[in-house]
Structure formats: structure tokens, C-alpha cells
Design an enzyme around this catalytic site. Structure first.
Site, PDB file in Angstrom:
ATOM      1  N   LYS A  25       4.171   9.096   8.823  1.00  0.00           N
ATOM      2  CA  LYS A  25       4.139   8.624  10.175  1.00  0.00           C
ATOM      3  C   LYS A  25       4.652   9.092  10.800  1.00  0.00           C
ATOM      4  CE  LYS A  25       1.260   4.334   8.340  1.00  0.00           C
ATOM      5  NZ  LYS A  25       1.340   4.321   6.849  1.00  0.00           N
TER       6      LYS A  25
ATOM      7  N   TYR B 239       1.171  -1.403   0.038  1.00  0.00           N
ATOM      8  CA  TYR B 239      -0.510   0.276   0.252  1.00  0.00           C
ATOM      9  C   TYR B 239       0.536   0.999   0.010  1.00  0.00           C
ATOM     10  CZ  TYR B 239      -3.481   3.503   1.635  1.00  0.00           C
ATOM     11  OH  TYR B 239      -4.572   4.466   1.429  1.00  0.00           O
TER      12      TYR B 239
ATOM     13  N   ASP C 190       9.398   2.735   0.188  1.00  0.00           N
ATOM     14  CA  ASP C 190       8.461   3.223   0.427  1.00  0.00           C
ATOM     15  C   ASP C 190       8.610   3.053   2.257  1.00  0.00           C
ATOM     16  OD1 ASP C 190       5.992   4.126   2.037  1.00  0.00           O
ATOM     17  OD2 ASP C 190       4.747   3.429   0.746  1.00  0.00           O
TER      18      ASP C 190
HETATM   19  C1  LIG Z   1       0.076   4.265   5.425  1.00  0.00           C
HETATM   20  C2  LIG Z   1       1.402   4.338   4.248  1.00  0.00           C
HETATM   21  C3  LIG Z   1       0.856   5.125   3.247  1.00  0.00           C
HETATM   22  C4  LIG Z   1       0.081   6.935   3.327  1.00  0.00           C
HETATM   23  O1  LIG Z   1       0.183   6.945   4.346  1.00  0.00           O
HETATM   24  P1  LIG Z   1      -1.020   9.043   4.484  1.00  0.00           P
HETATM   25  O2  LIG Z   1      -0.153   9.526   5.435  1.00  0.00           O
HETATM   26  O3  LIG Z   1      -1.989   7.879   5.055  1.00  0.00           O
HETATM   27  O4  LIG Z   1      -0.990   8.820   3.033  1.00  0.00           O
HETATM   28  C5  LIG Z   1       1.760   5.022   2.286  1.00  0.00           C
HETATM   29  N1  LIG Z   1       2.512   3.867   2.147  1.00  0.00           N
HETATM   30  C6  LIG Z   1       2.900   3.122   3.696  1.00  0.00           C
HETATM   31  C7  LIG Z   1       3.956   2.036   3.392  1.00  0.00           C
HETATM   32  C8  LIG Z   1       2.014   3.530   4.068  1.00  0.00           C
HETATM   33  O5  LIG Z   1       2.136   2.405   5.154  1.00  0.00           O
END
Ligand SMILES: *Cc1c(COP(=O)(O)O)cnc(C)c1O
Length: 424
Positions: free
Chosen positions: A264, A141, A236
Site C-alpha cells: 500500500k 486479512y 502485517d
Molecule cells: C491490503 C492488505 C493485504 C493484501 O495486499 P494486496 O496488495 O492487496 O495483495 C494484506 N494485508 C493487509 C493487512 C492488507 O490490508
């Protein structure tokens, strides 16, 4: 007002009563508690019920809720700096801190969410390489950007099929979905499209299909193939950054990504994101280069202060990571022992303080196909049981659970005690 009254009224004014879908606990038959406050490892809802928190705002709260230093940084900053849309020293401090303490980040650009970070990183990769195609992995994701919302298909070189209403075919036709931990699959994709691929984006420790770490030889192979073909490798680390180690997942694999995305933890609980990496690539961003990306709120001083307080505290206390790893191991072992005693079909995937409990008799979960085969209904019953017992954990198996530095043996014992009363 009681939890349910608030939540029901919220549904009148916000779709599903929430501002982000997972919060609605849609996969469960219980309604989500409405949270009133958080302190350390605990949450309290509007009815005064307390919970041990294993969600941690879905990752950011590694220092626990309302950590004193983070609260102070926010308070003192907002007395004189809320928003300017102008350069500030605080943004320099956070940028410099990240570039000098995390590997492979020469330059960085602040944004406001993980989604913004990944979509901007991909645009930059396209602008830098002059190519259009991107490769992502099934079950990974990267936020709600259109090009990433592609269903998995059969996992073998699936052409982009929109997995979400409102996403035109146009937006995903350049997205190729690959199978996680399958290097042969990547080889096939590059044999066919190698010269058209701008970037491969990957969660090096996946947390969004449940926790599934990449195999070291897979990441190494992926990195080599990207290099041979002139495609950029984007890690990511929105979830894993500053979480699995201060320096993120990349520090475990010895693989050098070209770009890395964060969010995060780096915002200390405030809305934040960033992407950074190779200087020659980052210099393609406007105002230096031709790739346009902007943000009125990007680098907001209050957010920078919260992020800086969080990251410096983590950096200055490396034993935090040892502590949460030890507690996470205690949790993993306890869960496995109880599962064995009670004959529960449980498999635990854990990478440092990221962990998922899968209900399955399989021996391993290495990709999205494996994760999808698990008994999500049993997970739901488990989740509901735990919630009733005061354990706040992800309502879906396709998520991770997190510990904070405020958790202690006591909170782990509490989890295990509640689990002991779970019967199928
Ligand atoms: C949470 C998450 C996202 C998206 O981040 P948001 O701040 O919710 O837009 C993208 N990549 C990873 C791996 C994530 O865990």
C-alpha cells in the site's frame, strides 16, 4: 461513455467488471462510479461527478491523488529506467531508507503486492523454523494466499476449514485461526501446538474487519508466548505501515516483531510490497539461504521511485501525521455528535487516520465476532446515501476509511453535512 455503460461492458470482459472484488460494490444496490481522475482529496467519475475520497485506493494514497512529487519521480524515472531485472541504485535507496527509518527491519525484500509479502514472509518463517503451522486471527486479512483464506469458525481453536472455493483442505490444514484480542485463546493454541508453530501473523491494528486495534497487553502477551515457543511474530503492516505513524503500528506497542510486511503506502500508489525484519531470518532467503522467493518485476525502478518519493516526503514532514490525526478526530467527533442528535446506533473505532463507522448498539468492537454482529444493512443504506451526496467511502463495514494529507476541514465538514441528511 457513461459510468454504467462502461461498467456494464466491463462485465463482459472482466469477471464482475472488476480486477479486485471490493470495487464492484457487491454489498450495495448501487453500481460503482467509474473513476476518470483523482486530484488531492478528490475523485472525478466519467460523468463529471466529483467525490471527496475517503478510500484513498484502499490505503496507499496518504499524500492524496497525483501528488506533485510522486508524479515527478515517476516521470523522470521512466524516461531512462522502466525495467531491467537487474540491480539498481533506486532499489537500494528505498531499502536503505526503510531499514534506517523503521524499527526492527535489518534487511528487506521487495515484492509486488501485499499478498506476495505475507505469503513470502510465512514461507520464510517456515523455512527458518523448520515448522509447518501458522496462526492467524479471525477477521484479519493478509491477501489472497491460500493458507490465509480460512473462515473464522467459532473462534476458539478452529481447525482450518477452507473459506473459499478452490482452496484444498491440504492448503489450510496447517492454519490455526485464533480470536483477536483473546490471549487465553492463544495460550490454549500454544499449549497444544507450541512446538509445531512457525509463526503468528497479525494485523497489529486490524483494518479488514473494520478498524479494530489490538489491545497493548494482548500484543505484549502474544509476543512473549511466541518467544517462549520459538515461533516468529509477523506484523502485517500492509495497511498500518506508514499510515498510523511513519514507523507503523509497532511504534505504538513497544513489541518487537521478527518480520514485518508492507505494501500500500510504500509503493506510492504503484504495485508494490515488501517484507523485512531480523537479519538472521532474512538471510535464509535465496540466494543467501534455502528459502526460494523471486520476482521478475520485484524492485521495479518506477515503483521504487514512487515509493521513495512518498516515504521521504512523509518522513521529512512529520507534522502530516499530526494533521491527519487532528482531522480524523474531528471526523470521529462530528460523526458521534450527529449520531447522538439523530438517534443513530453508531459506534466509531478509530486508530489515527484509520476509522470505521459501525452500526450497532454495542459498547465495543474488539474482534471479528463483535464486528459481525453489527447492522450491515444499515451501513449499506448509509454508504449509498453518502455516495449520492458525493462522499466516496468503503461500501462495506468490514473495511477502513482513510484520510490523506490533502484533506482539510472543508472536506470533513462536507462529510458531516451529507451525514446530517441521513435518515433511517
Ligand atoms: C491490503 C492488505 C493485504 C493484501 O495486499 P494486496 O496488495 O492487496 O495483495 C494484506 N494485508 C493487509 C493487512 C492488507 O490490508
Amino acid at each position: 461513455m457513461r459510468n454504467l455503460d462502461i461498467f456494464n461492458e466491463s462485465k463482459k470482459y472482466m469477471p464482475g467488471g472488476v480486477n479486485s472484488p471490493v470495487r464492484a460494490f457487491k454489498d450495495a444496490t448501487v453500481d460503482p462510479p467509474v473513476i476518470k481522475k483523482g486530484y488531492g482529496a478528490y475523485l472525478e467519475d466519467e460523468e463529471g461527478n466529483t467525490y471527496v475520497d475517503f478510500i484513498g485506493a484502499w490505503g496507499p494514497m496518504i499524500l492524496g491523488h497525483c501528488d506533485e512529487d510522486v508524479v515527478n519521480a515517476i516521470k523522470t524515472t521512466c524516461e531512462t529506467q522502466i525495467a531491467f531485472g537487474a540491480p539498481t541504485e533506486l532499489e537500494l535507496k528505498l531499502a536503505k531508507h526503510i531499514c534506517t527509518t523503521v524499527d526492527n527491519i535489518d534487511m528487506i525484500r521487495m515484492v509486488n503486492s501485499g499478498t506476495e509479502a505475507t505469503m513470502s514472509a510465512v514461507k520464510l518463517a517456515r523455512g527458518f523454523t523448520g515448522r509447518d503451522k501458522i496462526v492467524k486471527f479471525a477477521g484479519n486479512y493478509h491477501g489472497h494466499f491460500e493458507s490465509f483464506l480460512v473462515s473464522a469458525g467459532s473462534g476458539v481453536m478452529t481447525e482450518g476449514i477452507p473459506g473459499c472455493a478452490g482452496v484444498p483442505e491440504e492448503s489450510v490444514k496447517n492454519t490455526i485461526v485464533a480470536q483477536y484480542n483473546n490471549i487465553e485463546n492463544i495460550r490454549c493454541i500454544f499449549d497444544k501446538y507450541g512446538s509445531q508453530i512457525a509463526a503468528v501473523i497479525i494485523e497489529p491494528v486490524a483494518g479488514n474487519m473494520g478498524v479494530v486495534p489490538a489491545k497493548p497487553e494482548f500484543l505484549k502477551g502474544l509476543s512473549d508466548i511466541c518467544k517462549e515457543n520459538g515461533a516468529l511474530l509477523i506484523f502485517d503492516e500492509v495497511m498500518s505501515g506508514f499510515r498510523v505513524a511513519y514507523k507503523g503500528a509497532q511504534s505504538f506497542y513497544g513489541v518487537k516483531p521478527d518480520l514485518v510486511t508492507f505494501a500500500k503506502i510504500m509503493g506510492g500508489g504503484l504495485p508494490c510490497g515488501a517484507y523485512g525484519g531480523r537479519r538472521d531470518v532474512m538471510e535464509h532467503l535465496s540466494p543467501m539461504g534455502p528459502v526460494y522467493q523471486a520476482g521478475t518485476m520485484s524492485g521495479n525502478p518506477v515503483v521504487m521511485a514512487a515509493g521513495l518519493a512518498t516515504l521521504t516526503k512523509l518522513y521529512n514532514n512529520p507534522y502530516y501525521y499530526e494533521k491527519i490525526e487532528r482531522l480524523a478526530a474531528m471526523l470521529e467527533n462530528g460523526v458521534k455528535e450527529i449520531a447522538k442528535e439523530k438517534g443513530l446506533p453508531i459506534l466509531v473505532n478509530r486508530f489515527q487516520s484509520m476509522m470505521t463507522i459501525f452500526f450497532t448498539n454495542e459498547e465495543k468492537i474488539e474482534n471479528y465476532e463483535d464486528a459481525k454482529k453489527c447492522d450491515t444493512n444499515l451501513y449499506r443504506l448509509f454508504f449509498e446515501h453518502m455516495l449520492k451526496g458525493g462522499i466516496y467511502m468503503a461500501p462495506s463495514q468490514f473495511e477502513a476509511m482513510f484520510l490523506s494529507v490533502k484533506h482539510t476541514e472543508k472536506e470533513i465538514e462536507k462529510f458531516l453535512d451529507v451525514m446530517r441528511t441521513f435518515n433511517i
